[in-house]
Each structure stands twice: as C-alpha cells, then as structure tokens.
Write an enzyme that holds these catalytic residues in place. Structure first.
Site, PDB file in Angstrom:
ATOM      1  CB  SER A 255      -0.920   0.006   1.219  1.00 25.76           C
ATOM      2  OG  SER A 255      -0.188  -0.112   2.422  1.00 25.76           O
ATOM      3  CG  ASP A 405      -1.442   5.309   8.516  1.00 26.73           C
ATOM      4  OD1 ASP A 405      -0.308   5.781   8.247  1.00 26.73           O
ATOM      5  OD2 ASP A 405      -2.008   4.479   7.784  1.00 26.73           O
ATOM      6  CG  HIS A 408      -0.285   3.788   4.680  1.00 29.35           C
ATOM      7  ND1 HIS A 408      -0.989   3.244   5.739  1.00 29.35           N
ATOM      8  CD2 HIS A 408      -0.129   2.799   3.771  1.00 29.35           C
ATOM      9  CE1 HIS A 408      -1.260   1.974   5.469  1.00 29.35           C
ATOM     10  NE2 HIS A 408      -0.740   1.676   4.294  1.00 29.35           N
TER      11      HIS A 408
END
Length: 430
Positions: A255, A405, A408
């Site tokens: 991600s 977070d 990321h």
C-alpha cells in the site's frame, strides 16, 4: 553440561508438565473456564460481556463502528457466543484467563470449536491465540468461512501447532482464544476447548514457507478489488506494448507504493511521468502476494531501466513473521524479478519505519529485516537504499505530520521519498 543433556532436561520437564496438565481445557463450554471472562470490541476498545448482550459503539476513532456480542444457544440456553460487527475493520470476541501453561498441549494438542456463520458476504475471520506480551498467532479463515454461511453449525479443529512459531513462549498465556472479524459479519461460536491429544480436521499454512509460497491476497477487504487491479495492470501493459510506449520505471510493493497512484497521483505524475512509470503496488500485499503477481504476468512485456521494490511491512503487521522468513520472501521476489527482467536494474528499498517510537514492536521487526537486506545487493544488478532516517526525528520518533497513521506517507512523506531516492535513481537511469 552437554547439549544432549540440556535437551534431555527440557524434554523431561515438558513430560512432567504434560503429566500434571488437564487433558482438556474448556475455554468456553457452556460458560467460561473458571476464573476467565469474555471480552468483545474493536482494535482499540474492548469490553467485558457481563450480561446476555453487549454493544460497543463509542470508539472515538471509529465513529460509525458497531460491535455487538451476545450469549446465544446451540444445545442449551446461553451455551454459545455470538459476534456481529459492521463498519469496524477489526472486531474481536475473546476469552481472557489467568495465565495458562499451554506447552504440554503443543506436541499433539488441538484447539476446537463449533462455528455457525450467519452472515459473512463482506467479511472474514481469523482465529487467534496470544503467545505472550506483544505476541500473537492467528490462522486466517476467509474463503472457507464465507462458504459456510447459512449451513448451520460446523465443527472446526486445528492443531495447536498452527498457532506456534519457533521461540514462542506459551508458558503463561492469558488470551488463549480469540475470534477476530474483518469487514462485516454475524457469527456464533460454542464449545471452545484445547485438548491434549485431539484430531484436527482443518489445515493451516506452514509458517516457515508462507512468505515464499505464491498466493493471491485473499482478505475480506481485498477480494473485491485485488484481482481486478491485477487484470487492469495486465491490460495496461498490453496497451503500452501495442502502442509502442516504453515503461522505463516500475514500482513494486504494497500500500505504501500503491498510494503513490491512489492518494498522490499528481505527485506521482510530476515526479515520475517522464519515465512513463508503472505503479504495481497493492494495499495489504505481503511477499508471497508480490511473488504471485510476478509469476502471473505483471512485469512481462515491459523492459524498464529500473525497478523499485519495497515489501515486507505486512509480513510483520499481519503475521509478526520472523525477520529471516521475511528476508527469504524478499529474496525470492528479487530472484523472480531478475529472472523476468534480466537487463533491468533493481533498486531495493529498506522497509519504511512504522510506529511512533523506535521500540515499536513492528518497527523493530522491520529493522531486523532491513539489517539483512544489504546482503541481497550485488551493486551490479541489485542495489540497496535505506532512506529511513529522513523520515525520523533525531530521537527516532516518527511524526504524524509525515505519516498520519504512522505507516503510510502523506504528500510530505512522498516528497521525502522522492527527494531521498532521486540521486540514486538518476545514477541507475544513466
């Protein structure tokens, strides 16, 4: 004392412990194990199920999340537990007890339960046993659990060794069983027990080879988009090939790489548009998922000058995998890239820092992997770059101004990535 003598003493101690252990630990058979309690909730907030019903909808971090637990019926009134959840990316129903010594059960023991899946079209399950402070082991169950929807009560039994990794200490387990839900769902569970010598009827992945065994990402939150994204990338490669468009740069990862394209498309175009860069990052991917994609055409038909690879943080986050196993997965991915792109220079990046502080459990695991990664660089075809200090304050803390977070990057984080990598990318592109 000789090694043989030490081993004999350990075996003797385990045998003595097994001789005094109960043949069955009824974690929840009609009621909790003596002195134990049942808790439910989401990742941040858990509550004790004191009555017949409980509802958790007050987690300030997840304003729409609802997790409900209840005592329900299988063979008698209140002999089972139910869990329903929605808008909570994680929910849990667990038994918590005084410290239990599970070591006598590891050799041939099983954990078993009866499961009834009422609704799981948008969800998945994990079964978990914690193995000490900041140590948890789980067996995922998404596809089989969905297939069980509406089919009534089914008996499940797993070898207790499915929840064990070399070096784990099961001498004082206080969370001997948890049912964790993802997505949304409604399930019931009964007769949760650990037996000294049971007969498993369910298989589990071999943790020693999971990171190098190619597999799609079969999570409840990925099934709707993961394979379509793969097909879209194959179609894009075919289109570029037909149009004679050259892809000079490819990013491969999870991600953190995916969000270049998903969250920062303008930055990605600004920084890497001149290379006709291709983003092959997939949220949630682990090393084995990258391997599957590589073996199913995602870098076939292109000949980039440089491929950038960063993978592994989900191996730590999902499985708390041993560093040497994550290293093996990354090594296997590199071998596959080199096999399919022999003329491409591969830039291997250290796994980015995560967690606020240097002693964060998952960051520590990642850093152990990073310490091993330079071995994979020959500085002819494979090159290694560790830019992690650029993301951290002098005391090693990670700021939410860069990674909101603590995992990321945001726009500022991606600008740091580009700034720190560009000199090496320029050199390799030449």
């Amino acid at each position: 004392m000789t090694l043989r003598h030490s081993a004999a003493l350990i075996l003797s101690a385990l045998a003595a412990s097994a001789a005094t252990a109960a043949s069955t630990l009824p974690l929840y058979v009609g009621q909790p194990l003596a002195g134990a309690k049942v808790l439910y909730g989401d990742f941040d907030v858990q509550k004790t199920l004191d009555g017949d019903n409980g509802r958790m909808d007050d987690d300030p971090k997840l304003k729409n999340a609802v997790v409900e637990a209840r005592r329900t019926n299988k063979d008698a009134a209140g002999d089972a537990l139910g869990l329903a959840w929605k808008d909570a990316w994680f929910s849990t129903l667990r038994v918590e007890s005084a410290p239990l010594d599970l070591r006598p059960y590891l050799a041939r023991g099983t954990v078993s339960f009866d499961l009834k899946v009422n609704e799981l079209a948008k969800g998945g399950l994990n079964f978990r046993i914690d193995c000490g402070n900041n140590c948890e082991r789980k067996v995922p169950d998404v596809i089989p659990a969905r297939a069980a929807e509406g089919k009534g009560w089914q008996h499940r039994s797993y070898a207790l060794s499915c929840f064990y990794r070399k070096g784990d200490d099961f001498s004082a387990v206080t969370k001997p069983f948890a049912l964790d839900g993802t997505g949304a769902g409604n399930v019931e569970i009964a007769n949760i027990r650990i037996d000294m010598a049971g007969k498993p009827n369910q298989a589990c992945p071999d943790y020693r080879t999971a990171s190098v065994t190619p597999s799609p990402l079969n999570e409840s939150w990925s099934l709707d988009w993961w394979m379509p994204r793969h097909e879209e990338k194959l179609a894009e490669i075919a289109r570029r090939k037909a149009a004679g468009e050259r892809t000079e740069l490819v990013f491969i990862g999870d991600s953190i790489t995916h969000h270049w394209e998903k969250e920062q498309p303008e930055l990605f175009k600004t920084f890497y548009g001149r290379y006709s860069a291709l983003d092959l990052g997939y949220g949630g991917d682990r090393t084995e998922n990258v391997l599957w994609r590589l073996q199913h055409g995602e870098i076939d038909g292109i000949a980039p000058k440089v491929a950038v690879l960063m993978i592994g943080t989900n191996n730590t986050g999902f499985r708390q995998e041993a560093p040497e196993l994550i290293y093996a997965g990354i090594k296997r991915d590199i071998a596959e890239i080199r096999k399919r792109l022999p003329k491409t220079k591969l830039l291997l990046l250290a796994i980015f820092p995560r967690g606020e502080k240097p002693d964060d459990t998952l960051r520590v695991l990642n850093e152990k992997v990073n310490a091993m990664l330079p071995r994979l660089a020959d500085n002819k075809h494979v090159f290694f770059l560790n830019m992690n200090k650029a993301f951290l304050a002098a005391d090693g803390t990670l700021s939410k101004d860069i990674m909101p977070d603590l995992l990321h990057p945001n726009a500022e984080g991606y600008k740091i990535w580009q700034r720190e990598m560009q000199p090496e990318l320029d050199r390799l592109m030449r």
